[in-house]
Design an enzyme around this catalytic site. Structure first.
Site, PDB file in Angstrom:
ATOM      1  N   LYS A  43       5.441  -3.727  -1.132  1.00 21.98           N
ATOM      2  CA  LYS A  43       4.229  -5.023  -1.373  1.00 21.98           C
ATOM      3  C   LYS A  43       3.487  -5.391  -2.788  1.00 21.98           C
ATOM      4  CE  LYS A  43       0.364  -5.716   1.498  1.00 21.98           C
ATOM      5  NZ  LYS A  43      -0.906  -5.558   2.679  1.00 21.98           N
TER       6      LYS A  43
HETATM    7  C1  E4P Z   1      -2.883  -7.749   4.899  1.00 28.76           C
HETATM    8  O1  E4P Z   1      -1.690  -7.039   4.362  1.00 28.76           O
HETATM    9  C2  E4P Z   1      -4.036  -6.975   4.485  1.00 28.76           C
HETATM   10  O2  E4P Z   1      -3.747  -5.371   4.701  1.00 28.76           O
HETATM   11  C3  E4P Z   1      -4.772  -6.905   5.194  1.00 28.76           C
HETATM   12  O3  E4P Z   1      -5.055  -7.956   6.220  1.00 28.76           O
HETATM   13  C4  E4P Z   1      -6.455  -7.544   4.211  1.00 28.76           C
HETATM   14  O4  E4P Z   1      -7.704  -8.093   5.354  1.00 28.76           O
HETATM   15  P1  E4P Z   1      -9.078  -7.911   4.994  1.00 28.76           P
HETATM   16  O5  E4P Z   1      -9.215  -8.698   4.548  1.00 28.76           O
HETATM   17  O6  E4P Z   1      -9.420  -7.357   6.516  1.00 28.76           O
HETATM   18  O7  E4P Z   1      -8.922  -6.223   4.275  1.00 28.76           O
END
Ligand code: E4P
Length: 222
Positions: A86
């Site tokens: 990522k």
């Molecule tokens: C996605 O890959 C992220 O880990 C995640 O969805 C972030 O979500 P949040 O806005 O609840 O932290």
């Protein structure tokens, strides 16, 4: 639509696997740090997740320069075949994305908040683009409108990048993602289990069982 769990908590991931619900996992530095606590090893946690779930497991770099992201991404990719690296949606992140993809490493481009960012990620050969719908809704913007725009743009040019709806806050985000034809939604554990719930299901089951139990005991077996 595939469902991923957005978590680095091994207990929660096991529970979702046992329920037969998930096709993959997304983690981020916040989730991994929380799961590792003071003593845990984030790399070991990732390794364990890749053993539990055969689908794609996103593991995020924490570097900000292309060079360092490449180094971290290659290390993460060595953990297991189902690791997806990522990277953040920055110029350095997209440069790293192009290079990792040329090495056949899967890449999830994260922190996407606009259609132009999503277009650039697709042109950088990202495997997944992660629009953060909840964080947009939090600032009175419209997360699902962004998803709709990305899907339209990707269809117009037949981009292969998959749309992974992230930052999900409630079951209706999942409904909207599925209606729009998103490829994947990554869901926090709480919301994942909320997908089962309906008060009429509970009420209906209760009354069916109560009626059945009115039969004499010796005629209740099926
Ligand atoms: C996605 O890959 C992220 O880990 C995640 O969805 C972030 O979500 P949040 O806005 O609840 O932290």
């Amino acid at each position: 639509m595939k469902l991923f769990i957005d978590s680095a908590d091994l207990g929660e991931i096991r529970r979702a696997v046992d329920a037969g619900l998930i096709d993959g996992v997304t983690t981020n530095p916040t989730l991994l740090a929380r799961s590792a606590g003071a003593e845990g090893d984030p790399r070991e946690i990732l390794r364990e997740i890749t053993r539990l779930v055969p689908g794609d497991i996103s593991a995020e770099v924490v570097a900000t320069s292309t060079e360092e992201m490449l180094r971290e991404g290659r290390e993460l990719a060595k953990i297991a075949d189902n690791i997806v690296v990522k990277v953040p949606l920055t110029p350095d992140g997209l440069a790293a994305c192009r290079k990792l993809r040329a090495e056949e490493i899967k890449v999830n481009v994260t922190l996407c908040f606009s259609p132009t960012q999503a277009l650039l990620a697709a042109k950088s050969a990202a495997t997944y683009i992660s629009p953060f719908v909840g964080r947009l809704d939090d600032i009175s913007s419209n997360g699902m409108l962004l998803v709709e725009q990305i899907i339209q743009i990707y269809q117009n040019y037949a981009f292969a990048t998959q749309v992974l709806v992230a930052s999900v806050r409630h079951p209706d985000h999942i409904v909207q993602a599925a209606l729009l034809g998103a490829d994947v939604a990554t869901v926090p554990p709480k919301v994942l289990f909320q997908l089962f719930d309906h008060p009429l299901t509970d009420k209906g089951l209760e009354s069916f069982l109560a009626d059945w139990n009115k039969l004499p005991k010796d005629r209740r077996g099926i």
